[in-house]
Design an enzyme around this catalytic site. Structure first.
Site, PDB file in Angstrom:
ATOM      1  N   HIS A  60       0.839  -1.217   0.000  1.00 23.69           N
ATOM      2  CA  HIS A  60       0.000   0.000   0.000  1.00 23.69           C
ATOM      3  C   HIS A  60       0.864   1.254   0.000  1.00 23.69           C
ATOM      4  O   HIS A  60       0.966   1.922   1.009  1.00 23.69           O
ATOM      5  CB  HIS A  60      -0.890   0.001   1.234  1.00 23.69           C
ATOM      6  CG  HIS A  60      -2.073   0.899   1.125  1.00 23.69           C
ATOM      7  ND1 HIS A  60      -2.065   2.225   1.528  1.00 23.69           N
ATOM      8  CD2 HIS A  60      -3.323   0.670   0.655  1.00 23.69           C
ATOM      9  CE1 HIS A  60      -3.260   2.756   1.333  1.00 23.69           C
ATOM     10  NE2 HIS A  60      -4.044   1.835   0.808  1.00 23.69           N
ATOM     11  N   PHE A  61       1.388   1.685  -0.948  1.00 22.76           N
ATOM     12  CA  PHE A  61       1.577   1.112  -2.286  1.00 22.76           C
ATOM     13  C   PHE A  61       3.080   1.008  -2.500  1.00 22.76           C
ATOM     14  O   PHE A  61       3.792   1.921  -2.093  1.00 22.76           O
ATOM     15  CB  PHE A  61       0.952   2.021  -3.350  1.00 22.76           C
ATOM     16  CG  PHE A  61      -0.525   2.229  -3.129  1.00 22.76           C
ATOM     17  CD1 PHE A  61      -1.437   1.254  -3.539  1.00 22.76           C
ATOM     18  CD2 PHE A  61      -1.016   3.345  -2.492  1.00 22.76           C
ATOM     19  CE1 PHE A  61      -2.806   1.439  -3.349  1.00 22.76           C
ATOM     20  CE2 PHE A  61      -2.372   3.527  -2.290  1.00 22.76           C
ATOM     21  CZ  PHE A  61      -3.268   2.570  -2.716  1.00 22.76           C
TER      22      PHE A  61
END
Length: 159
Positions: A60-61
């Protein structure tokens, strides 16, 4: 736990070990690093230091790390849970509601979240808290959270 010259019920400088005595959460879900000040049943100010080593950043991410908003909410709920527990609620407070939560900007590794929670309503085992999170004085999230004491809300301990 340190008390200051403030009213006797004010608690200051709770470290991670003292927070673990109050909340049932453990790593990686214990998201409070410190509670700077707490007035049982009324309000608290706490800190969550966001580090690149946290497991959620793997996905993420990977190319632009963002601390998940749901974890900002969880950190705010845990701070509210400290306020709730210090006022004499049962050993576990459940997140029972999130209302009007708004996210103003992304939180990234290296940020230090200054969290605030203040009771706005409550009764019969439920308390609502107005919450917000700031990074370097800039508002990043705000809303309302409801915490429930399952022991106070039903005879079988379920919310």
């Amino acid at each position: 736990m340190t008390t200051t010259s403030e009213p006797a019920s004010v608690v200051t400088d709770l470290d991670n070990d003292q927070i673990r005595e109050i909340l049932p959460h453990r790593w990686p879900m214990l998201l409070l690093d410190r509670v700077e000040r707490a007035e049982p049943g009324v309000r608290a100010v706490g800190v969550k230091n966001v580090t690149a080593a946290e497991p959620w950043f793997q996905g993420h991410f990977p190319t632009a790390a963002v601390f998940p908003g749901v974890l900002v909410v969880e950190a705010l709920a845990q701070l509210s849970g400290v306020v709730f527990a210090l006022a004499g609620a049962g050993p576990i407070g459940y997140l029972a509601g999130v209302r009007s939560m708004r996210f103003r900007r992304p939180v990234r590794p290296g940020d230090s979240l200054l969290l605030t929670s203040e009771r706005s309503a409550g009764g019969r085992g439920f308390c609502e808290y107005k919450v917000n999170a700031r990074v370097d004085g800039v508002l990043v999230a705000e809303g309302s959270i409801t915490i429930a004491d399952p022991a106070a809300t039903s005879s079988n301990g379920k919310v």
